[in-house]
Design a protein around this motif. Sequence first.
Motif, PDB file in Angstrom:
ATOM      1  N   ASP A  54       0.851  -1.175   0.000  1.00 25.09           N
ATOM      2  CA  ASP A  54       0.000   0.000   0.000  1.00 25.09           C
ATOM      3  C   ASP A  54       0.891   1.230   0.000  1.00 25.09           C
ATOM      4  N   PHE A  55       0.301   2.396  -0.272  1.00 29.21           N
ATOM      5  CA  PHE A  55       1.091   3.618  -0.282  1.00 29.21           C
ATOM      6  C   PHE A  55       1.554   3.970   1.130  1.00 29.21           C
ATOM      7  N   ILE A  56       2.736   4.588   1.236  1.00 30.15           N
ATOM      8  CA  ILE A  56       3.305   4.929   2.533  1.00 30.15           C
ATOM      9  C   ILE A  56       3.490   6.438   2.696  1.00 30.15           C
ATOM     10  N   THR A  57       3.201   7.211   1.631  1.00 31.88           N
ATOM     11  CA  THR A  57       3.289   8.666   1.725  1.00 31.88           C
ATOM     12  C   THR A  57       2.001   9.292   1.229  1.00 31.88           C
ATOM     13  N   GLN A  58       1.778  10.528   1.593  1.00 33.65           N
ATOM     14  CA  GLN A  58       0.561  11.245   1.241  1.00 33.65           C
ATOM     15  C   GLN A  58       0.856  12.247   0.126  1.00 33.65           C
ATOM     16  N   ASN A  59       0.942  11.725  -1.095  1.00 31.60           N
ATOM     17  CA  ASN A  59       1.214  12.582  -2.257  1.00 31.60           C
ATOM     18  C   ASN A  59       2.482  13.411  -2.091  1.00 31.60           C
ATOM     19  N   GLN A  60       3.490  12.845  -1.444  1.00 28.98           N
ATOM     20  CA  GLN A  60       4.744  13.550  -1.231  1.00 28.98           C
ATOM     21  C   GLN A  60       5.922  12.657  -1.631  1.00 28.98           C
ATOM     22  N   ASN A  61       7.024  13.309  -1.973  1.00 25.88           N
ATOM     23  CA  ASN A  61       8.249  12.601  -2.308  1.00 25.88           C
ATOM     24  C   ASN A  61       9.373  13.085  -1.400  1.00 25.88           C
ATOM     25  N   PHE A  62      10.215  12.181  -0.953  1.00 31.15           N
ATOM     26  CA  PHE A  62      11.303  12.532  -0.045  1.00 31.15           C
ATOM     27  C   PHE A  62      12.616  11.986  -0.585  1.00 31.15           C
ATOM     28  N   GLU A  63      13.658  12.768  -0.401  1.00 29.05           N
ATOM     29  CA  GLU A  63      15.004  12.333  -0.767  1.00 29.05           C
ATOM     30  C   GLU A  63      15.957  12.711   0.364  1.00 29.05           C
ATOM     31  N   PHE A  64      16.645  11.728   0.892  1.00 28.82           N
ATOM     32  CA  PHE A  64      17.562  11.950   2.014  1.00 28.82           C
ATOM     33  C   PHE A  64      18.966  11.514   1.611  1.00 28.82           C
ATOM     34  N   LYS A  65      19.921  12.432   1.767  1.00 28.18           N
ATOM     35  CA  LYS A  65      21.306  12.153   1.387  1.00 28.18           C
ATOM     36  C   LYS A  65      22.152  11.644   2.556  1.00 28.18           C
ATOM     37  N   ASN A  66      21.672  11.885   3.764  1.00 27.39           N
ATOM     38  CA  ASN A  66      22.421  11.437   4.943  1.00 27.39           C
ATOM     39  C   ASN A  66      21.489  11.348   6.137  1.00 27.39           C
ATOM     40  N   ILE A  67      21.986  10.878   7.251  1.00 29.49           N
ATOM     41  CA  ILE A  67      21.157  10.622   8.426  1.00 29.49           C
ATOM     42  C   ILE A  67      20.603  11.902   9.028  1.00 29.49           C
ATOM     43  N   ASP A  68      21.346  13.015   8.898  1.00 31.80           N
ATOM     44  CA  ASP A  68      20.853  14.284   9.442  1.00 31.80           C
ATOM     45  C   ASP A  68      19.666  14.811   8.647  1.00 31.80           C
ATOM     46  N   GLU A  69      19.688  14.604   7.335  1.00 31.65           N
ATOM     47  CA  GLU A  69      18.573  15.062   6.502  1.00 31.65           C
ATOM     48  C   GLU A  69      17.314  14.231   6.722  1.00 31.65           C
ATOM     49  N   ALA A  70      17.484  13.038   7.303  1.00 33.14           N
ATOM     50  CA  ALA A  70      16.387  12.078   7.388  1.00 33.14           C
ATOM     51  C   ALA A  70      15.602  12.157   8.696  1.00 33.14           C
ATOM     52  N   GLN A  71      15.579  13.313   9.319  1.00 36.52           N
ATOM     53  CA  GLN A  71      14.877  13.435  10.602  1.00 36.52           C
ATOM     54  C   GLN A  71      13.375  13.162  10.475  1.00 36.52           C
ATOM     55  N   ALA A  72      12.826  13.408   9.292  1.00 32.21           N
ATOM     56  CA  ALA A  72      11.393  13.164   9.098  1.00 32.21           C
ATOM     57  C   ALA A  72      11.080  11.691   8.908  1.00 32.21           C
ATOM     58  N   SER A  73      12.132  10.852   8.778  1.00 37.62           N
ATOM     59  CA  SER A  73      11.919   9.430   8.528  1.00 37.62           C
ATOM     60  C   SER A  73      12.810   8.566   9.417  1.00 37.62           C
ATOM     61  N   PRO A  74      12.268   8.088  10.527  1.00 34.92           N
ATOM     62  CA  PRO A  74      13.033   7.180  11.388  1.00 34.92           C
ATOM     63  C   PRO A  74      13.535   5.941  10.643  1.00 34.92           C
ATOM     64  N   LEU A  75      12.761   5.456   9.679  1.00 35.40           N
ATOM     65  CA  LEU A  75      13.199   4.290   8.916  1.00 35.40           C
ATOM     66  C   LEU A  75      14.431   4.631   8.073  1.00 35.40           C
ATOM     67  N   ALA A  76      14.384   5.788   7.395  1.00 35.38           N
ATOM     68  CA  ALA A  76      15.535   6.197   6.588  1.00 35.38           C
ATOM     69  C   ALA A  76      16.766   6.373   7.471  1.00 35.38           C
ATOM     70  N   GLN A  77      16.575   6.922   8.678  1.00 34.56           N
ATOM     71  CA  GLN A  77      17.706   7.085   9.589  1.00 34.56           C
ATOM     72  C   GLN A  77      18.338   5.742   9.926  1.00 34.56           C
ATOM     73  N   GLN A  78      17.496   4.733  10.160  1.00 33.40           N
ATOM     74  CA  GLN A  78      18.029   3.409  10.476  1.00 33.40           C
ATOM     75  C   GLN A  78      18.780   2.835   9.281  1.00 33.40           C
ATOM     76  N   LEU A  79      18.259   3.062   8.078  1.00 30.12           N
ATOM     77  CA  LEU A  79      18.906   2.536   6.886  1.00 30.12           C
ATOM     78  C   LEU A  79      20.294   3.139   6.678  1.00 30.12           C
ATOM     79  N   PHE A  80      20.464   4.383   7.109  1.00 26.60           N
ATOM     80  CA  PHE A  80      21.771   5.031   6.932  1.00 26.60           C
ATOM     81  C   PHE A  80      22.853   4.431   7.840  1.00 26.60           C
TER      82      PHE A  80
END
Length: 299
Positions: A21-47
Amino acid sequence: MTKITIKETQNPTILKFEFEDFITQNQNFEFKNIDEAQASPLAQQLFYLPFVKTVYISGNFIAIERYSIVEWDDVKDAVAEQIEAFVDKGGVIIKIDENAAKKQPITVYGESTPNPSALKFVVSRMLTRNAVEYKNIDQTASSPLAKELFKFPYVKEVFIDENYISVTKYDINDWQEITLEVRTFIKQFIENGGTVLDETLIEVATKNDITKDEAFDKLDVTSQQIINILEEYVKPAVAADGGNIAFDSYNENDKTVKVILQGACSGCPSSTFTLKSGIENMLKSMLNDEAIKVEAINA
């Protein structure tokens, strides 16, 4: 249990991890590093994984760009399992804006049509009283939803009428590959307050509609009869198949009725059969004139 599907992209360093299923609400996110990924705990873990270069979150997927220290074949299954475990434990993918408008729950389901290239997405509420067809993104000024749908590379045409959206695709993808993505996108777009159709912007397109009273009264009697038959007997049937038929003209000399096919009816392999054996025979019978012929000007 969360189920992740791994899909390759045209870029060998980027892999997509798709959700059901969709995981965002009509939005796109791009994170280059862990500091940029504050809006996404999952992205932070992936970094924390040393080979993760960039994390993209959009629609129903997370895409990860890797550094060249590893190959995807060596780590992709472990990454998918890590994402699944994170979500199943209640981990947050994207932090939701508390000030965002509350969703208006709807249901959307896909229906097959006689046209194998078109699918009808039925919505649990009325969308419009005006049938509108879009052949390309340049025509979508009146429909933000259609404009967004054309951003999917496989979307060829969009038709909106009453409580459904018919989407015609290019042959590059099978419906089984993209139906979930399109259905979920439409559902989230509407639930999040997106505009399906701005009726004020389609007045220009419909002011010359031959079924309008002013134009209707100027037609000959046979043309008026044909329009009434199409409206009462034919349109409900083709609407059920995700399409529409519009009267164009009637030539009294050669008894030819010209119509315009829209939505799933446009380009449908069975449309010629429907016109000849169905609509043409109906008009012959109801108008008591065996000389009548029906042609689609866009067939």
